[in-house]
Design an enzyme around this catalytic site. Structure first.
Site, short mmCIF file in Angstrom:
data_model
loop_
_atom_site.label_atom_id
_atom_site.label_comp_id
_atom_site.label_asym_id
_atom_site.label_seq_id
_atom_site.Cartn_x
_atom_site.Cartn_y
_atom_site.Cartn_z
N ASP A 52 33.65 13.19 29.77
CA ASP A 52 34.78 13.25 30.99
C ASP A 52 34.02 13.41 32.17
OD1 ASP A 52 36.88 14.33 32.56
OD2 ASP A 52 37.12 16.12 31.24
N TYR A 143 45.41 11.11 45.23
CA TYR A 143 44.94 9.91 45.09
C TYR A 143 44.08 9.28 46.43
CZ TYR A 143 43.96 5.19 43.43
OH TYR A 143 43.51 4.07 42.79
N ALA A 145 43.28 11.19 48.94
CA ALA A 145 42.24 12.19 49.26
C ALA A 145 40.91 11.62 48.62
CB ALA A 145 42.49 13.67 49.03
N LYS A 147 40.32 8.54 47.35
CA LYS A 147 39.89 7.31 47.63
C LYS A 147 39.47 7.25 49.23
CE LYS A 147 40.57 5.47 43.63
NZ LYS A 147 39.29 5.18 43.07
#
Length: 231
Positions: A52, A143, A145, A147
């Protein structure tokens, strides 16, 4: 350079699987780091480490295990990613934070662990951001933040390493993968959306890996011609 030893995160599906297929098909030796094993129909890889990537320590340990299994390392391609769509007030904190943990902190943990094995002109690091790492949209705070963070991290790392290893940040637009499965309909591409084949983006990643020592593709935006999120 041929017959590279490469770690691919998220290599069991989507873009990661496309990268694994391309690299193994041309003779590279690949180790996969993913939460799930590749399907039985997937190309044979050197080894698979089930991990994970939201757990930074586990991600780093799996990376070092992969380096040992490969007998060294020439490149890392970080494709693993997840998302949690919706307005900020509507997303559970744990779900929001997991996006950052997998997409950004997992990428950093793998690269940090691998870095000592890549510090030469032939070494390569490829991170995967998104068009949403350059342009923000509503209902995508987690997402975006993560990327935007990948873009900033990659630029700083490239400045830090000075080509030892070379650093490339790939910024894909929408791809035809299972990434959108399980979402509410409002967060899925419309039925008539034109999405890139992930194999086309994998080819762009291979192009970045294949640059000669001393030359690097710092950033590469790859999207379908009708991409609505860019420009």
């Amino acid at each position: 350079m041929t017959a590279r030893r490469v770690i691919v995160t998220g290599g069991s599906s989507g873009l990661g699987a496309a990268v694994v297929g391309l690299l193994t098909g041309r003779g590279d030796t690949v180790s996969v780091l993913d939460l799930k094993p590749p399907p039985e129909s997937a190309p044979a890889v050197a080894d698979v480490h089930l991990v994970d990537l939201a757990d930074s320590r586990a991600a780093a340990a799996a990376t070092l295990e992969a380096v040992t299994a490969l007998g060294g390392l020439d490149a890392v391609v970080c494709c693993a990613g997840t998302d949690a769509c919706g307005d900020l007030a509507d997303i559970a904190a744990a779900d929001w934070e997991r996006v950052i943990a997998v997409n950004l902190l997992g990428t950093v943990a793998v690269i940090r662990a691998a870095l000592a094995h890549l510090q030469r002109p032939e070494g390569r690091v490829v991170t995967v951001a998104s068009t949403l790492g350059l342009r923000a949209l509503p209902a995508a705070t987690a997402y975006c933040a993560s990327k935007f963070g990948i873009v900033g991290f990659s630029r700083a790392l490239a400045a830090e390493t000075g080509g030892r290893p070379a650093v490339t940040c790939i910024m894909p637009g929408g791809m035809d993968t299972a990434f959108f499965d399980g979402r509410d309909e409002q967060f899925k591409p419309p039925p008539d959306a034109h999405l890139n084949d992930p194999r086309s983006v994998a080819a762009a990643i291979a192009f970045a890996l294949d640059q000669p020592p001393g030359c690097e593709v710092r950033e590469l935006l790859v999207c379908p011609s009708g991409e609505p999120s860019w420009p």
